[in-house]
Design a protein around this motif. Structure first.
Motif, PDB file in Angstrom:
ATOM      1  N   GLU A   1       0.863  -1.212  -0.196  1.00 39.08           N
ATOM      2  CA  GLU A   1      -0.063   0.054   0.016  1.00 39.08           C
ATOM      3  C   GLU A   1       0.761   1.354  -0.109  1.00 39.08           C
ATOM      4  O   GLU A   1       0.876   2.073  -0.798  1.00 39.08           O
ATOM      5  CB  GLU A   1      -0.893  -0.038   1.307  1.00 39.08           C
TER       6      GLU A   1
ATOM      7  N   PRO B   1       4.576   1.889   1.786  1.00 37.21           N
ATOM      8  CA  PRO B   1       5.906   1.384   2.474  1.00 37.21           C
ATOM      9  C   PRO B   1       6.236   2.425   3.552  1.00 37.21           C
ATOM     10  O   PRO B   1       7.087   2.289   4.493  1.00 37.21           O
ATOM     11  CB  PRO B   1       6.927   0.965   1.595  1.00 37.21           C
ATOM     12  N   ALA B   2       5.956   3.804   3.066  1.00 36.01           N
ATOM     13  CA  ALA B   2       6.374   4.871   3.836  1.00 36.01           C
ATOM     14  C   ALA B   2       5.308   5.464   4.778  1.00 36.01           C
ATOM     15  O   ALA B   2       5.551   6.389   5.629  1.00 36.01           O
ATOM     16  CB  ALA B   2       7.063   5.848   3.077  1.00 36.01           C
ATOM     17  N   GLY B   3       4.217   4.900   4.766  1.00 36.91           N
ATOM     18  CA  GLY B   3       2.994   5.398   5.254  1.00 36.91           C
ATOM     19  C   GLY B   3       2.550   4.933   6.772  1.00 36.91           C
ATOM     20  O   GLY B   3       1.839   5.873   7.374  1.00 36.91           O
ATOM     21  N   ALA B   4       3.524   4.046   7.256  1.00 35.10           N
ATOM     22  CA  ALA B   4       3.034   3.525   8.530  1.00 35.10           C
ATOM     23  C   ALA B   4       3.455   4.267   9.662  1.00 35.10           C
ATOM     24  O   ALA B   4       4.611   4.716   9.864  1.00 35.10           O
ATOM     25  CB  ALA B   4       3.490   2.029   8.640  1.00 35.10           C
ATOM     26  N   PRO B   5       2.605   4.997  10.309  1.00 40.35           N
ATOM     27  CA  PRO B   5       3.161   5.680  11.583  1.00 40.35           C
ATOM     28  C   PRO B   5       3.696   4.836  12.550  1.00 40.35           C
ATOM     29  O   PRO B   5       3.474   3.632  12.680  1.00 40.35           O
ATOM     30  CB  PRO B   5       1.680   6.071  12.357  1.00 40.35           C
ATOM     31  N   ALA B   6       4.937   5.267  13.061  1.00 46.60           N
ATOM     32  CA  ALA B   6       5.779   4.159  13.580  1.00 46.60           C
ATOM     33  C   ALA B   6       6.121   4.528  15.085  1.00 46.60           C
ATOM     34  O   ALA B   6       5.849   3.452  15.807  1.00 46.60           O
ATOM     35  CB  ALA B   6       7.193   4.436  13.166  1.00 46.60           C
ATOM     36  N   LEU B   7       6.366   5.450  15.727  1.00 45.60           N
ATOM     37  CA  LEU B   7       7.095   5.969  17.038  1.00 45.60           C
ATOM     38  C   LEU B   7       5.815   5.488  17.832  1.00 45.60           C
ATOM     39  O   LEU B   7       6.239   4.721  18.911  1.00 45.60           O
ATOM     40  CB  LEU B   7       7.469   7.108  17.193  1.00 45.60           C
ATOM     41  N   VAL B   8       4.497   5.846  17.536  1.00 50.26           N
ATOM     42  CA  VAL B   8       3.564   5.721  18.520  1.00 50.26           C
ATOM     43  C   VAL B   8       2.595   4.575  18.299  1.00 50.26           C
ATOM     44  O   VAL B   8       1.812   4.105  19.255  1.00 50.26           O
ATOM     45  CB  VAL B   8       2.731   6.907  18.776  1.00 50.26           C
TER      46      VAL B   8
ATOM     47  N   GLY C   1       1.570  -1.228  16.166  1.00 51.37           N
ATOM     48  CA  GLY C   1       2.306  -2.088  15.161  1.00 51.37           C
ATOM     49  C   GLY C   1       1.678  -1.849  13.732  1.00 51.37           C
ATOM     50  O   GLY C   1       0.347  -1.247  13.898  1.00 51.37           O
ATOM     51  N   ASP C   2       2.150  -2.217  12.662  1.00 53.37           N
ATOM     52  CA  ASP C   2       1.772  -1.945  11.423  1.00 53.37           C
ATOM     53  C   ASP C   2       1.709  -3.176  10.457  1.00 53.37           C
ATOM     54  O   ASP C   2       2.308  -3.344   9.480  1.00 53.37           O
ATOM     55  CB  ASP C   2       2.282  -0.900  10.856  1.00 53.37           C
TER      56      ASP C   2
ATOM     57  N   PRO D   1       5.891  -7.542  11.559  1.00 54.27           N
ATOM     58  CA  PRO D   1       7.090  -6.768  11.913  1.00 54.27           C
ATOM     59  C   PRO D   1       8.307  -7.595  10.938  1.00 54.27           C
ATOM     60  O   PRO D   1       8.307  -8.786  10.463  1.00 54.27           O
ATOM     61  CB  PRO D   1       7.319  -6.860  13.172  1.00 54.27           C
ATOM     62  N   VAL D   2       9.251  -6.724  10.456  1.00 54.52           N
ATOM     63  CA  VAL D   2      10.471  -7.313   9.835  1.00 54.52           C
ATOM     64  C   VAL D   2      11.293  -8.083  10.777  1.00 54.52           C
ATOM     65  O   VAL D   2      11.267  -7.777  11.950  1.00 54.52           O
ATOM     66  CB  VAL D   2      11.146  -6.273   9.243  1.00 54.52           C
ATOM     67  N   ASP D   3      11.998  -8.917  10.366  1.00 54.77           N
ATOM     68  CA  ASP D   3      13.044  -9.663  11.099  1.00 54.77           C
ATOM     69  C   ASP D   3      14.251  -9.306  10.269  1.00 54.77           C
ATOM     70  O   ASP D   3      14.771 -10.161   9.449  1.00 54.77           O
ATOM     71  CB  ASP D   3      12.690 -11.059  11.033  1.00 54.77           C
TER      72      ASP D   3
ATOM     73  N   ASN E   1      10.757   3.746   9.419  1.00 52.20           N
ATOM     74  CA  ASN E   1       9.729   2.784   9.726  1.00 52.20           C
ATOM     75  C   ASN E   1      10.296   1.217   9.963  1.00 52.20           C
ATOM     76  O   ASN E   1      10.175   0.698  10.913  1.00 52.20           O
ATOM     77  CB  ASN E   1       8.640   2.530   8.615  1.00 52.20           C
TER      78      ASN E   1
ATOM     79  N   SER F   1       5.980  11.169   9.147  1.00 49.72           N
ATOM     80  CA  SER F   1       6.561   9.710   9.443  1.00 49.72           C
ATOM     81  C   SER F   1       6.048   9.077  10.766  1.00 49.72           C
ATOM     82  O   SER F   1       6.033   7.962  10.755  1.00 49.72           O
ATOM     83  CB  SER F   1       7.962  10.054   9.401  1.00 49.72           C
TER      84      SER F   1
END
Lengths: 174, 167
Positions: free
Chosen positions: A82, A84-91, A94-95, A98-100, B66, B139
């Motif tokens: 969808e 790859p830069a759009g997921a809010p991250a810090l708060v 989870g989106d 998760p990557v490993d 991210n 971001s």
């Protein structure tokens, strides 16, 4: 933003440095700086920290990292996403999955059996170099042998051999 | 490149150093930075079809961030994995011609790595990736006021650490 600060607010100093203040905030900060040595000291501190980080050099990855990546591709690229830069991250909690990164590291490195095969191959090559008999070229010291023979013959009073040092040496190089 | 949209190989060649620098400043060590960049390029490759030409480096910085934060969350769930919070662990041992400059960079990098994530990330995005407060807020999914506050506090902490280190 139309925030009108009513008391000293340190946070606005970073925004002031970064040009992220409104006109109202800028005017307020400059008024505070003119009146308060403490505010000026804080501004100096924040500026020093900001300048230090900005002065850090670009960081290079090892050349083999890029060579490997460009040769093999980043892998696991199995379909569009969808955003790859759009997921809010810090708060965000989870989106999605998760990557490993440990898995990414394993993909980037050759497996152990590849290393073992490479080791056996290297040992075979070294063995071949060390143990296979090599054809050797020999260059006999003809002139020295002739002279030695002449000396030896002279001592034995051989009249013909005594003439050898006087002879012109022949060869195929003429 | 098609219609202003680069291939992932072009992204890697032309912007790889930028991505790696952001990843390294966030992660604090080369090993994790390589993992972050590799995973980021996977996302770049998968997301290029939907990329709208614009601020490519802004888009890349968000992807790198991210990926980094996903990994931080994953490691928090598995605390046996080391987090890059220990300045001793993250100090790079890069031999350089100018040892003074290298030592200074190492000190700054160590201080940066010692910041808690919520402060380090805005600082890196602003001062390394050159993102605006609005881009950083987008971001991270936080209000601009939160970015402003965390950035300021992060810089204050950095300054304190660097002063104590120099004393």
């Amino acid at each position: 933003m139309n925030r009108e600060p009513t008391k000293p607010d340190e946070d606005v100093l970073s925004a002031y440095l970064d040009g992220e203040c409104t006109a109202v905030e800028t005017a307020w900060v400059e008024e505070q700086l003119a009146a308060s040595p403490e505010m000026r000291a804080v501004l100096d501190d924040v500026r020093a920290a900001r300048d230090a980080v900005r002065a850090l050099p670009l960081r290079d990855a090892p050349p083999e990292f890029w060579e490997h990546l460009l040769a093999t591709g980043p892998e696991r690229a199995d379909g569009p996403v969808e955003d790859p830069a759009g997921a809010p991250a810090l708060v965000a909690a989870g989106d999605g999955a998760p990557v490993d990164l440990a898995a990414a590291r394993r993909r980037r490195r050759p497996s152990r059996w590849v290393a073992a095969v490479a080791g056996v191959a290297a040992a075979l090559v070294i063995g071949a170099v060390v143990f296979v008999p090599q054809e050797q070229s020999v260059t006999p010291p003809v002139a020295a042998l002739t002279d030695a023979h002449a000396v030896r013959s002279s001592l034995q009073d051989d009249a013909v051999s005594a003439l050898v040092p006087l002879a012109v040496r022949g060869g195929f190089g003429r | 490149m098609t219609d202003g949209v680069p291939t992932w190989e072009e992204v890697a060649r032309d912007h790889g150093r930028f991505m790696y620098t952001v990843a390294y400043r966030l992660a604090g060590n080369d090993e994790d930075a390589q993992d972050v960049v590799q995973e980021s390029l996977i996302r770049v490759k998968r997301g290029l079809e939907r990329y709208q030409p614009g601020s490519l480096e802004g888009w890349l910085a968000r992807i790198v961030t991210n990926v980094f934060l996903d990994e931080v969350r994953r490691r928090r769930r598995r605390p046996t994995d080391a987090l890059p919070d220990d300045p001793e662990r993250v100090l790079p041992t890069s031999p350089g011609a100018d040892e003074v400059s290298t030592q200074l960079s190492d000190d700054i990098q160590a201080a940066l790595a010692a910041l808690p994530d919520e402060f380090r990330v805005p600082v890196v995005l602003c001062d390394v990736a050159d993102q605006s407060y609005e881009q950083i807020a987008a971001s991270l999914g936080v209000p601009v006021g939160t970015v402003r506050s965390r950035l300021h506090r992060g810089r204050r902490m950095l300054r304190t650490m660097l002063s104590e280190g120099a004393a």
